[in-house]
Structures are given as C-alpha cells and as structure tokens.
Scaffold this motif. Structure first.
Motif, mmCIF file in Angstrom:
data_model
loop_
_atom_site.group_PDB
_atom_site.id
_atom_site.type_symbol
_atom_site.label_atom_id
_atom_site.label_comp_id
_atom_site.label_asym_id
_atom_site.label_seq_id
_atom_site.Cartn_x
_atom_site.Cartn_y
_atom_site.Cartn_z
ATOM 1 N N ARG A 7 -6.798 -13.891 -37.838
ATOM 2 C CA ARG A 7 -6.332 -13.295 -36.687
ATOM 3 C C ARG A 7 -7.542 -13.030 -35.562
ATOM 4 N NH1 ARG A 7 -4.945 -7.486 -38.955
ATOM 5 N NH2 ARG A 7 -5.292 -8.292 -40.779
ATOM 6 N N LEU A 8 -7.134 -13.338 -34.375
ATOM 7 C CA LEU A 8 -8.142 -13.144 -33.332
ATOM 8 C C LEU A 8 -7.996 -11.515 -32.956
ATOM 9 C CD1 LEU A 8 -7.391 -15.871 -30.811
ATOM 10 C CD2 LEU A 8 -9.242 -15.794 -32.191
ATOM 11 N N ASP A 13 -13.027 -13.986 -27.780
ATOM 12 C CA ASP A 13 -12.512 -14.816 -28.564
ATOM 13 C C ASP A 13 -11.130 -15.218 -27.735
ATOM 14 O OD1 ASP A 13 -14.432 -14.754 -30.548
ATOM 15 O OD2 ASP A 13 -13.058 -13.480 -31.994
ATOM 16 N N PHE A 14 -10.281 -14.187 -27.249
ATOM 17 C CA PHE A 14 -9.077 -14.278 -26.578
ATOM 18 C C PHE A 14 -9.634 -14.950 -25.259
ATOM 19 C CE2 PHE A 14 -7.469 -11.141 -29.454
ATOM 20 C CZ PHE A 14 -6.142 -11.299 -29.393
ATOM 21 N N ARG A 37 -13.080 -24.028 -31.989
ATOM 22 C CA ARG A 37 -13.677 -22.767 -31.679
ATOM 23 C C ARG A 37 -15.009 -23.095 -31.401
ATOM 24 N NH1 ARG A 37 -12.527 -20.982 -37.323
ATOM 25 N NH2 ARG A 37 -10.470 -20.785 -36.285
ATOM 26 N N ARG A 60 -6.842 -19.551 -36.257
ATOM 27 C CA ARG A 60 -6.624 -18.003 -36.077
ATOM 28 C C ARG A 60 -5.741 -18.031 -34.980
ATOM 29 N NH1 ARG A 60 -12.501 -15.877 -34.922
ATOM 30 N NH2 ARG A 60 -12.494 -17.141 -33.351
ATOM 31 N N GLY A 62 -3.803 -14.969 -31.929
ATOM 32 C CA GLY A 62 -3.910 -13.662 -31.523
ATOM 33 C C GLY A 62 -2.548 -13.454 -30.449
ATOM 34 N N ASP A 98 -7.981 -22.355 -32.405
ATOM 35 C CA ASP A 98 -7.556 -20.917 -32.192
ATOM 36 C C ASP A 98 -6.302 -20.743 -31.148
ATOM 37 O OD1 ASP A 98 -9.636 -19.484 -33.407
ATOM 38 O OD2 ASP A 98 -10.786 -19.254 -31.637
#
Length: 133
Positions: A7-8, A13-14, A37, A60, A62, A98
């Motif tokens: 998970r983000l 990160d987003f 990433r 990952r 999100g 990601d």
C-alpha cells in the motif's frame, strides 16, 4: 485487503507517482503508474540505522476517491471494489513499481465488471508503453 507492504500511504509517495509516472485515463478511473520508485534517500524514508534502509519489495498501490464520486458510503464502496480488483492484478506489475488509482465520478454507478474492465485496459496500456520503451 491489500497487505501493508503493498500500500501507498504517504503523501510524497502519491505525489511522486502522479507527477513523474505515466497516466492512462479510462471512463471510470485514471491510472498513474511509476515503473521504478525513487531511491530511499531521494524523498523516501531515511532511517538512522543503515541496516534498516532496505528498499521495500513488491509493487505498491494507492487509491484516491474524492468527494466528486459521492457521499461517504459511495466513496468507501468504490474504494473497497478498487482495492479488491487491484489486489488481483498486482502480480502483473514489476516489483519496483507504484500505482495510483484515481476514481472518477462515473465509478460510483459502475459495477465491479465495469471497474475490472477499465482497470485491465488501463494496465494493459501502461504495461504496453513500458515494453515499447
């Protein structure tokens, strides 16, 4: 439910995925994909103990489901549906990648089949772009 390591969670990160990644728009969602990433030292978490600075492994994901999608009940329903669909597709992504899934208002009225179709088509497009480069 996605495992914690898949998970983000953090805003940087987003932001990195949305700003630096590739985008594929579909009728019910927009997918943002970052194949590699950033390194841990470049905006990522910095640990004081060098032995703990092992980069996370595995892809990952999100989710962004804004108020335009609907009320709280509708947003949470869409998030649960997207989480389940992405969990099934996560193994298609490279381990260092990601993915951010941003739901559009149309996602509130779409069924799981429509969301699945849009997710698969968006991922096909993003992964095909990666293969061409």
């Amino acid at each position: 439910m996605l495992p914690a390591q898949a998970r983000l969670r953090r805003r940087p990160d987003f932001t990195a995925v949305v700003r630096s990644g590739r985008r594929a728009g579909r009728p019910t969602m927009v997918l943002h994909f970052l194949p590699e990433r950033p390194a841990q030292g470049a905006g990522g978490p910095v640990h004081r103990d060098a032995s703990r600075s092992v980069p996370p492994s595995g892809a990952r994901a999100g989710f962004v489901v804004g108020k335009a999608v609907g009320n709280s009940v509708a947003r949470h329903r869409v998030t649960r549906q997207l989480r389940a669909l992405v969990r099934a597709e996560l193994d298609r992504l490279p381990p260092t990648s990601d993915l951010v899934v941003r739901a559009r208002p149309e996602a509130a009225t779409a069924g799981s089949a429509g969301l699945q179709r849009d997710l698969a088509a968006g991922l096909d497009r993003l992964l095909d772009q990666k293969a061409r480069r």
